[in-house]
Design a protein around this motif. Structure first.
Motif, PDB file in Angstrom:
ATOM      1  N   LEU A   1       2.916   1.258 -12.240  1.00 17.44           N
ATOM      2  CA  LEU A   1       2.893   2.671 -11.833  1.00 17.44           C
ATOM      3  C   LEU A   1       3.807   2.865 -10.626  1.00 17.44           C
ATOM      4  CD1 LEU A   1       0.915   4.753 -12.996  1.00 17.44           C
ATOM      5  CD2 LEU A   1      -0.667   4.226 -11.130  1.00 17.44           C
ATOM      6  N   TRP A   2       3.868   1.830  -9.794  1.00 16.78           N
ATOM      7  CA  TRP A   2       4.569   1.896  -8.501  1.00 16.78           C
ATOM      8  C   TRP A   2       5.045   0.499  -8.138  1.00 16.78           C
ATOM      9  CZ3 TRP A   2       3.052  -1.024  -4.331  1.00 16.78           C
ATOM     10  CH2 TRP A   2       3.442  -0.637  -3.047  1.00 16.78           C
ATOM     11  N   LYS A   3       6.233   0.420  -7.567  1.00 23.62           N
ATOM     12  CA  LYS A   3       6.754  -0.897  -7.144  1.00 23.62           C
ATOM     13  C   LYS A   3       7.320  -0.788  -5.750  1.00 23.62           C
ATOM     14  CE  LYS A   3       9.155  -4.043  -9.832  1.00 23.62           C
ATOM     15  NZ  LYS A   3       9.992  -4.502 -10.940  1.00 23.62           N
ATOM     16  N   GLY A   4       6.983  -1.700  -4.872  1.00 21.12           N
ATOM     17  CA  GLY A   4       7.516  -1.665  -3.509  1.00 21.12           C
ATOM     18  C   GLY A   4       8.070  -3.024  -3.123  1.00 21.12           C
ATOM     19  N   THR A   5       9.183  -3.029  -2.407  1.00 25.05           N
ATOM     20  CA  THR A   5       9.762  -4.285  -1.898  1.00 25.05           C
ATOM     21  C   THR A   5      10.220  -4.081  -0.468  1.00 25.05           C
ATOM     22  OG1 THR A   5      10.666  -4.679  -4.086  1.00 25.05           O
ATOM     23  CG2 THR A   5      11.516  -6.065  -2.337  1.00 25.05           C
ATOM     24  N   ILE A   6       9.904  -5.028   0.378  1.00 23.06           N
ATOM     25  CA  ILE A   6      10.507  -5.010   1.716  1.00 23.06           C
ATOM     26  C   ILE A   6      11.328  -6.286   1.846  1.00 23.06           C
ATOM     27  CG2 ILE A   6      10.139  -4.929   4.220  1.00 23.06           C
ATOM     28  CD1 ILE A   6       7.401  -3.764   3.701  1.00 23.06           C
TER      29      ILE A   6
ATOM     30  N   GLN B   1       8.641  -9.035   0.775  1.00 22.03           N
ATOM     31  CA  GLN B   1       7.275  -8.701   0.399  1.00 22.03           C
ATOM     32  C   GLN B   1       7.383  -7.782  -0.811  1.00 22.03           C
ATOM     33  OE1 GLN B   1       4.037  -9.589   1.863  1.00 22.03           O
ATOM     34  NE2 GLN B   1       3.592  -8.806  -0.173  1.00 22.03           N
ATOM     35  N   LYS B   2       7.030  -8.343  -1.980  1.00 20.44           N
ATOM     36  CA  LYS B   2       7.076  -7.512  -3.183  1.00 20.44           C
ATOM     37  C   LYS B   2       5.648  -7.110  -3.523  1.00 20.44           C
ATOM     38  CE  LYS B   2      10.963 -10.136  -4.964  1.00 20.44           C
ATOM     39  NZ  LYS B   2      11.319 -11.223  -5.858  1.00 20.44           N
ATOM     40  N   SER B   3       5.521  -5.914  -4.089  1.00 17.24           N
ATOM     41  CA  SER B   3       4.184  -5.445  -4.429  1.00 17.24           C
ATOM     42  C   SER B   3       4.294  -4.493  -5.613  1.00 17.24           C
ATOM     43  CB  SER B   3       3.614  -4.719  -3.205  1.00 17.24           C
ATOM     44  OG  SER B   3       2.277  -4.417  -3.425  1.00 17.24           O
ATOM     45  N   CYS B   4       3.263  -4.429  -6.443  1.00 20.13           N
ATOM     46  CA  CYS B   4       3.269  -3.404  -7.485  1.00 20.13           C
ATOM     47  C   CYS B   4       1.838  -3.005  -7.828  1.00 20.13           C
ATOM     48  CB  CYS B   4       4.046  -3.849  -8.711  1.00 20.13           C
ATOM     49  SG  CYS B   4       3.387  -5.255  -9.536  1.00 20.13           S
TER      50      CYS B   4
ATOM     51  N   MET C   1      -8.467   0.464 -14.677  1.00 21.66           N
ATOM     52  CA  MET C   1      -8.614  -0.281 -13.426  1.00 21.66           C
ATOM     53  C   MET C   1      -7.255  -0.343 -12.723  1.00 21.66           C
ATOM     54  SD  MET C   1      -9.666  -4.292 -12.928  1.00 21.66           S
ATOM     55  CE  MET C   1     -11.144  -4.237 -13.936  1.00 21.66           C
ATOM     56  N   LYS C   2      -7.219   0.090 -11.453  1.00 21.81           N
ATOM     57  CA  LYS C   2      -5.950   0.037 -10.708  1.00 21.81           C
ATOM     58  C   LYS C   2      -5.888  -1.272  -9.907  1.00 21.81           C
ATOM     59  CE  LYS C   2      -4.810   4.836 -10.758  1.00 21.81           C
ATOM     60  NZ  LYS C   2      -5.984   5.429 -11.426  1.00 21.81           N
ATOM     61  N   ILE C   3      -4.831  -2.025 -10.187  1.00 21.24           N
ATOM     62  CA  ILE C   3      -4.700  -3.375  -9.618  1.00 21.24           C
ATOM     63  C   ILE C   3      -3.437  -3.446  -8.764  1.00 21.24           C
ATOM     64  CG2 ILE C   3      -4.439  -5.832 -10.160  1.00 21.24           C
ATOM     65  CD1 ILE C   3      -5.854  -5.270 -12.840  1.00 21.24           C
ATOM     66  N   LEU C   4      -3.624  -3.814  -7.503  1.00 18.86           N
ATOM     67  CA  LEU C   4      -2.495  -3.953  -6.584  1.00 18.86           C
ATOM     68  C   LEU C   4      -2.122  -5.432  -6.516  1.00 18.86           C
ATOM     69  CD1 LEU C   4      -0.774  -2.404  -4.440  1.00 18.86           C
ATOM     70  CD2 LEU C   4      -2.528  -3.027  -2.772  1.00 18.86           C
ATOM     71  N   VAL C   5      -0.833  -5.734  -6.779  1.00 21.06           N
ATOM     72  CA  VAL C   5      -0.389  -7.139  -6.780  1.00 21.06           C
ATOM     73  C   VAL C   5       0.560  -7.381  -5.615  1.00 21.06           C
ATOM     74  CG1 VAL C   5       0.914  -8.873  -8.071  1.00 21.06           C
ATOM     75  CG2 VAL C   5      -0.669  -7.371  -9.274  1.00 21.06           C
ATOM     76  N   PHE C   6       0.343  -8.485  -4.922  1.00 21.24           N
ATOM     77  CA  PHE C   6       1.199  -8.875  -3.791  1.00 21.24           C
ATOM     78  C   PHE C   6       1.886 -10.190  -4.093  1.00 21.24           C
ATOM     79  CE2 PHE C   6       0.476  -6.635   0.329  1.00 21.24           C
ATOM     80  CZ  PHE C   6      -0.101  -5.514  -0.237  1.00 21.24           C
ATOM     81  N   ASN C   7       3.200 -10.214  -3.904  1.00 21.43           N
ATOM     82  CA  ASN C   7       3.965 -11.448  -4.097  1.00 21.43           C
ATOM     83  C   ASN C   7       4.844 -11.612  -2.860  1.00 21.43           C
ATOM     84  OD1 ASN C   7       5.680 -13.507  -4.923  1.00 21.43           O
ATOM     85  ND2 ASN C   7       5.929 -12.708  -7.004  1.00 21.43           N
ATOM     86  N   ALA C   8       4.379 -12.447  -1.929  1.00 18.14           N
ATOM     87  CA  ALA C   8       5.090 -12.573  -0.646  1.00 18.14           C
ATOM     88  C   ALA C   8       6.070 -13.729  -0.672  1.00 18.14           C
ATOM     89  CB  ALA C   8       4.084 -12.795   0.474  1.00 18.14           C
ATOM     90  N   GLY C   9       7.301 -13.474  -0.282  1.00 20.09           N
ATOM     91  CA  GLY C   9       8.294 -14.529  -0.098  1.00 20.09           C
ATOM     92  C   GLY C   9       8.490 -14.745   1.390  1.00 20.09           C
ATOM     93  N   SER C  10       9.307 -15.756   1.746  1.00 22.19           N
ATOM     94  CA  SER C  10       9.476 -16.035   3.172  1.00 22.19           C
ATOM     95  C   SER C  10      10.142 -14.858   3.888  1.00 22.19           C
ATOM     96  CB  SER C  10      10.282 -17.308   3.360  1.00 22.19           C
ATOM     97  OG  SER C  10      11.447 -17.245   2.582  1.00 22.19           O
ATOM     98  N   SER C  11      11.067 -14.170   3.197  1.00 23.50           N
ATOM     99  CA  SER C  11      11.720 -13.038   3.857  1.00 23.50           C
ATOM    100  C   SER C  11      11.632 -11.770   3.012  1.00 23.50           C
ATOM    101  CB  SER C  11      13.179 -13.381   4.155  1.00 23.50           C
ATOM    102  OG  SER C  11      13.825 -13.642   2.931  1.00 23.50           O
TER     103      SER C  11
ATOM    104  N   ASP D   1       4.042 -11.110 -11.569  1.00 20.46           N
ATOM    105  CA  ASP D   1       3.139 -10.029 -11.138  1.00 20.46           C
ATOM    106  C   ASP D   1       2.129  -9.684 -12.227  1.00 20.46           C
ATOM    107  OD1 ASP D   1       4.545 -10.028  -8.840  1.00 20.46           O
ATOM    108  OD2 ASP D   1       5.657  -8.173  -9.228  1.00 20.46           O
ATOM    109  N   TRP D   2       2.623  -9.659 -13.452  1.00 15.07           N
ATOM    110  CA  TRP D   2       1.736  -9.325 -14.573  1.00 15.07           C
ATOM    111  C   TRP D   2       0.709 -10.444 -14.794  1.00 15.07           C
ATOM    112  CZ3 TRP D   2      -0.975  -6.211 -16.993  1.00 15.07           C
ATOM    113  CH2 TRP D   2      -1.420  -6.405 -18.305  1.00 15.07           C
TER     114      TRP D   2
END
Ligand SMILES: Nc1ncnc2c1ncn2[C@@H]1O[C@H](COP(=O)(O)OP(=O)(O)O)[C@@H](O)[C@H]1O
Ligand SMILES: CC(=O)OP(=O)(O)O
Ligand SMILES: [Mg+2]
Length: 404
Positions: free
Chosen positions: A33-38, A13-16, A1-11, A390-391
C-alpha cells in the motif's frame, strides 16, 4: 490485516505496508500500500523517498538519527499526498528483518523483552546490521506502544545445517561458545527456494538447488529438499564470496600479520574488510556492478580485474556448494546483481558448461523475472527469482498475527 515491514540496512531503512484482507494469503506478493526508504548517503545527509499508488515523494532530511528518520517516515502514512491510513493504530503488527539470530532462533518470533535482549547481545556479531534492527524495534515501541512486533531472522533458514558444515576447524570449545557458522540472507534464500520450485513445477523435496543471493552483500546456499545444508557466509556476513564492499573469505593470517606488524585497531580492520574491500577495494572507486560493467567498456583495467575476481570466486563457491550437495538440479539467481546482470549470469554459467548447463542467451539478455532461462536441452536449470524479503517477512507476521 495491515502489516508494517522493516528492513534495516547499515545505511538505509526500508519499510513497507501491506494490507492483507481475506482468510488466506495471496499466492503471489501483492503490491504494498505504501513504501518508504531512507538513505543515509553521507554522514550528515539523509534522503527519504515515499511511494504510494504511483505518487513518489522525495524529501531531504538532512542530519537525522535512525529513530527520528523512522518517525518522519511513519508520519507520511497518515498525512499529505502519501496518506494511506487515518490513524497509525490501524496497523495490526510490525515485522523486522533481524540479521543475526544466533543459534536460538530457527523461525520467526514475537518480540518480547528476552528476544530483544538476545538481539542486543548479538550486536557484537553483526555490528553493521543488528543495532539498526534494534533501533527500528525501539522506534516502533515509542511510536506505537505495545503493537505486536515480530523478528524474522536471516540466520533461521540455515539453522538445520549439519554440524560438519557449522563447526569451524578450531578447538571444539569455541563452537560450544557460539563461534560457529550461522549463514545469512536466509529470508531471501528461503523465499527463492520455494519460488524456484514453483517456477520449475517440481516438488521442493526432490530438488537440489544452489541459490545465489548477489546484492551488495552476496552469499550462496546449498539447498537439499528445501533444507539449507551449507552456505558461504559463516560466523558473520563477512565470510564467503567477494561482495560489493566486503572482502569475503581471505587468509586469516593476513589479520594476524596486520595485528602484529601494523598499528591498525580491530575497528579499523573491521571497517577495511566490510566497507573498503570487495569490488570497491579493487577498483578504488565503486562496489556497484553497474559502475564496474560500464568502466570495463571504457577500458578501466582495475574494473576488469575486480570483475574477473568476482566471477572466479563465485564459480569456486558454486563448486563448493555442488560438492556439499552431490549434484544440482537448478542454479537460482537473485538480488540486485543476480536479477539484473546478464553478463554475470552468462559468465558464471559458461564456466559450468562441463555440467551440461546451457543458458538460453536471448532469455538471459532480457533478465526476465521469475523465469527459467536455461535452454531446453540444458542438464541443469537456471532460474532468476525476484527476491521478496519484505513479502516473506509479511507472511510470517500474518501467521503469527492470526495466532495472537
Ligand atoms: N542493472 C544492473 N546491472 C548490474 N548490477 C546491478 C543492476 N542493478 C542493480 N545492480 C547491483 O545490485 C546491487 C544492489 O543489490 P540489492 O540486492 O538491491 O542490494 P542490498 O544488498 O542493498 O539489498 C548494486 O550494488 C548493484 O551492484
Ligand atoms: C546479511 C547481509 O549481509 O545483508 P546485506 O547483504 O543486506 O548487507
Ligand atoms: Mg538485500
Amino acid at each position: 490485516m495491515k502489516i508494517l515491514v522493516f528492513n534495516a540496512g547499515s545505511s538505509s531503512q526500508k519499510s513497507c505496508l501491506y494490507d492483507l484482507t481475506g482468510e488466506n494469503l495471496p499466492p503471489r506478493p501483492p503490491k504494498p500500500l505504501w513504501k518508504g526508504t531512507i538513505d543515509w548517503m553521507g554522514e550528515d545527509s539523509a534522503e527519504m523517498k515515499i511511494q504510494v499508488n504511483g505518487v513518489v515523494e522525495q524529501i531531504p532530511l538532512g542530519t537525522i538519527s535512525r529513530q527520528e528518520g523512522i518517525k518522519r517516515m511513519l508520519n507520511t502514512l497518515t498525512t499529505g499526498k502519501t496518506k494511506v491510513l487515518d490513524d497509525l493504530g490501524e496497523i495490526a503488527i510490525a515485522g523486522h528483518r533481524v540479521v543475526h539470530g544466533g543459534a536460538e532462533y530457527s523461525q520467526a518470533t514475537l518480540i518480547t523483552p528476552p528476544v530483544k535482549a538476545k538481539i542486543q547481545e548479538l550486536c557484537a556479531l553483526a555490528p553493521a546490521h543488528n543495532p539498526a534492527n534494534l533501533q527500528g524495534i525501539e522506534a516502533i515501541e515509542q511510536i506505537l506502544g505495545d503493537l505486536p512486533q515480530v523478528a524474522v531472522f536471516d540466520t533461521a533458514f540455515h539453522s538445520q545445517m549439519p554440524e560438519a558444515a557449522a563447526v569451524y576447524p578450531i578447538p571444539y570449545r569455541y563452537y560450544e561458545q557460539g563461534i560457529r557458522r550461522y549463514g545469512f540472507h536466509g529470508i531471501s534464500h528461503g523465499y527463492c527456494t520455494q519460488r524456484a520450485a514453483e517456477i520449475l513445477g517440481q516438488p521442493l523435496t526432490q530438488l537440489k538447488l544452489i541459490t545465489c543471493h548477489l546484492g551488495n552483500g552476496c552469499s550462496l546456499a546449498a539447498v537439499d529438499g528445501g533444507v539449507s545444508i551449507n552456505t558461504t557466509m559463516g560466523f558473520t556476513p563477512l565470510e564467503g564470496v567477494m561482495m560489493g564492499t566486503r572482502s569475503g573469505s581471505i587468509d586469516p593470517a593476513i589479520l594476524i600479520h596486520w595485528a602484529r606488524e601494523s598499528a591498525m585497531t580491530g575497528e579499523e580492520i573491521n571497517a577495511l574488510l566490510n566497507k573498503e574491500a570487495g569490488l570497491k577495494g579493487i577498483t578504488g572507486v565503486s562496489g556497484d556492478m553497474r559502475w564496474i560493467e560500464k568502466a570495463i567498456q571504457e577500458g578501466n583495467k582495475q574494473a576488469k580485474l575486480a570483475w574477473e575476481m568476482y566471477i572466479l570466486r563465485l564459480k569456486m563457491a558454486i563448486g563448493s556448494m555442488l560438492g556439499a550437495l552431490g549434484g544440482v538440479d537448478a542454479l537460482v539467481f537473485m538480488g540486485g546483481v543476480g536479477e539484473n546482470s546478464p553478463a554475470v549470469r552468462a559468465e558464471v554459467c559458461q564456466g559450468l558448461g562441463f555440467l551440461g548447463l546451457r543458458l538460453d542467451g536471448e532469455q538471459n539478455s532480457r533478465s526476465p523475472r521469475d523465469c527459467d532461462i536455461a535452454s531446453p536441452d540444458s542438464a541443469v536449470r537456471v532460474v532468476i527469482v525476484q527476491t521478496e524479503e519484505d513479502w516473506a517477512i509479511a507472511q510470517d507476521c500474518w501467521h503469527l498475527g492470526k495466532a495472537c
